[in-house]
Scaffold this active site. Structure first.
Site, PDB file in Angstrom:
ATOM      1  N   ALA A 246       0.841  -1.198   0.000  1.00 33.44           N
ATOM      2  CA  ALA A 246       0.000   0.000   0.000  1.00 33.44           C
ATOM      3  C   ALA A 246       0.880   1.254   0.000  1.00 33.44           C
ATOM      4  CB  ALA A 246      -0.921  -0.010   1.214  1.00 33.44           C
ATOM      5  N   GLY A 248       0.094   1.230  -3.322  1.00 34.53           N
ATOM      6  CA  GLY A 248      -0.102   0.406  -4.499  1.00 34.53           C
ATOM      7  C   GLY A 248       0.491   0.868  -5.804  1.00 34.53           C
ATOM      8  N   ASP A 265       0.268  -6.501   2.277  1.00 30.65           N
ATOM      9  CA  ASP A 265       0.287  -5.385   3.219  1.00 30.65           C
ATOM     10  C   ASP A 265      -0.577  -5.754   4.420  1.00 30.65           C
ATOM     11  OD1 ASP A 265       1.246  -2.281   3.021  1.00 30.65           O
ATOM     12  OD2 ASP A 265      -0.533  -2.467   4.285  1.00 30.65           O
ATOM     13  N   ASP A 291       0.720  -9.712   8.036  1.00 22.92           N
ATOM     14  CA  ASP A 291       1.992  -9.213   8.547  1.00 22.92           C
ATOM     15  C   ASP A 291       3.126  -9.775   7.696  1.00 22.92           C
ATOM     16  OD1 ASP A 291       4.319  -8.668   9.991  1.00 22.92           O
ATOM     17  OD2 ASP A 291       3.326  -8.911  11.924  1.00 22.92           O
ATOM     18  N   ASP A 306       9.330  -1.841   0.078  1.00 23.22           N
ATOM     19  CA  ASP A 306       9.234  -0.415   0.420  1.00 23.22           C
ATOM     20  C   ASP A 306       8.867  -0.372   1.898  1.00 23.22           C
ATOM     21  OD1 ASP A 306       8.847   2.280   0.632  1.00 23.22           O
ATOM     22  OD2 ASP A 306       7.373   2.453  -0.978  1.00 23.22           O
ATOM     23  N   CYS A 359      11.055   5.900   1.827  1.00 26.35           N
ATOM     24  CA  CYS A 359      10.837   7.305   1.460  1.00 26.35           C
ATOM     25  C   CYS A 359      11.333   8.188   2.599  1.00 26.35           C
ATOM     26  CB  CYS A 359       9.366   7.565   1.139  1.00 26.35           C
ATOM     27  SG  CYS A 359       8.193   7.086   2.423  1.00 26.35           S
TER      28      CYS A 359
END
Length: 426
Positions: A246, A248, A265, A291, A306, A359
């Site tokens: 997510a 996505g 996710d 999980d 990510d 990020c």
């Protein structure tokens, strides 16, 4: 004569914006958590205006406080201070007529018994700020809160942090990842094609009304966020795990490249949105809710991780983040990232590759994670060649991987801060 609320134009949006600013600064709540709840009774126009007001005010909060400083002998109650900040933003940054702004925030003070006696202060201070508004344009770019700025200065130096702050204060344009023909869609939508192939729109738009949205020809995704999937570059038919999938965008990219994607996710609601976007874009992936540390699957040809992180690279889009966080939860995130890397490596086929990304602007969530992973797994290596794709400047790549920053492509509007690397065993 007391002003009636119904007589003040734009009051509903301002009331909601002030409530949202209070939620961020006083309750330490992210805008994404409170936005729908606190704007649900507004018209679509007022909802959009309130969101725009609070988001843009948060970007320049430091400037607002600098404008207020000379006119306050002491700091007023927090709710009142936030009303003053909103007023300063409207007068100085938006160029709104002072009499309307002053009238609105005085009226909002009158609506609460605990703040009504501050209406005179709000009136006087905002009128003084209006007289000084020429100073706004010469103020320095807003600085990040000290708890975040300090470690970033250690990692990058003052000049680089100042450059990132300058870009973050301007906000972010809208980036789209298109299924095909970026030049054609840039022409249709009035945007430009970025070096990585994303289409960037600089004007404010309503996304769902744009050509190609309903037909699923593209999806919203920051240019930097599009790089991990482009770097993974699966062969058609490869079995790929998008490990923390997510919202996505990367799942859509991998599916569009022809991979057999498993999107995993822990959030069922967010994965519902991923499925909606897959359907809209006529793409398919296996959706798995659970999980990642307990997931039993694979082995996979490639994994895109990510990892959950501090999201400090997304402040140009989420200016509330530095005011809600304080760094106290960071060690737990760093530890989680270690466990996720180890789990991902265990689900790879021999010769498979792991694209790890965050990020984040923090070295602890990027380069340091790679160094620690190589200590835990002596056969692990970084595939630097895989990082050299269109749109990635050679100087962005270091020994541990690729680092993007908000001040890259500054003349085009910048990009999110990401760390991306490709890990292989043997």
């Amino acid at each position: 004569m007391k002003t009636r609320s119904s007589d003040v134009a734009g009051l509903a949006a301002r009331r909601a914006a002030l409530a949202l600013l209070d939620a961020v600064l006083l309750e330490k709540r992210l805008l994404s958590e409170v936005l729908l709840q606190r704007t649900k009774d507004l018209s679509p126009e007022d909802r959009a205006r309130s969101q725009r007001l609070v988001t843009e005010a948060l970007r320049v909060l430091d400037r607002c406080d600098r404008m207020l400083g000379p006119h306050l002998s002491k700091r007023p109650a927090p709710h009142v201070m936030n009303a003053l900040r909103m007023g300063v933003f409207e007068i100085c940054a938006m160029g709104e007529a002072a009499h309307g702004v002053v009238n609105a925030y005085v009226t909002l003070m009158q609506e609460r018994p605990k703040s009504s006696h501050f209406k005179g202060l709000v009136n006087a201070v905002l009128r003084k700020v209006d007289g000084d508004k020429a100073k706004w344009d010469v103020l320095p770019a807003p600085m990040l809160p000290k708890w975040l700025r300090k470690p970033l200065v250690v990692d990058y130096g003052k000049a680089t942090v100042a450059a990132m702050e300058a870009v973050q204060a301007k906000g972010a344009p809208l980036d789209l990842t298109v299924k095909s023909d970026p030049e054609g869609w840039a022409k249709t939508l009035g945007g430009e094609v970025l070096p990585n192939g994303s289409v960037r729109l600089s004007r404010a738009v309503q996304v769902t009304k744009l050509d190609g949205f309903a037909a699923g020809e593209w999806w919203v995704q920051d240019a930097a966020a599009s790089l991990p999937a482009r770097i993974l570059s699966p062969e058609k038919g490869d079995h790929v795990l998008d490990m923390c999938a997510a919202p996505g965008g990367k799942t859509l990219q991998l599916a569009a490249m022809g991979a057999h994607v498993t999107a995993l996710d822990i959030s069922e609601s967010r994965m519902g949105r991923v499925q909606e976007n897959l359907t809209r874009c006529a793409l398919s992936a296996e959706i798995a809710v659970g999980d990642a540390l307990e997931y039993e699957g694979g082995p996979f040809d490639a994994i895109l991780l990510d990892a959950p992180c501090t999201a400090t690279g997304t402040i140009r889009r989420h200016p509330d983040l530095p005011y809600v966080k304080d760094g106290s939860d960071f060690p737990g995130l760093f530890e989680l990232q270690e466990h996720l890397i180890d789990r991902a490596l265990g689900m790879l086929k021999p010769g498979g590759k792991l694209v790890y990304c965050t990020c984040s602007l923090l070295i602890d969530e990027g380069e340091e994670q790679v160094r620690d992973a190589k200590t835990r797994h002596p056969d692990l290596r970084v595939d630097l060649d895989a990082l050299r794709i269109n749109g990635v400047a050679p100087e962005w790549i270091g020994e541990e991987g690729l680092r993007t920053r908000p001040d890259y492509w500054a003349e085009r509007g910048g990009m999110d801060g990401f760390f991306i690397t490709v890990l292989r065993r043997g």
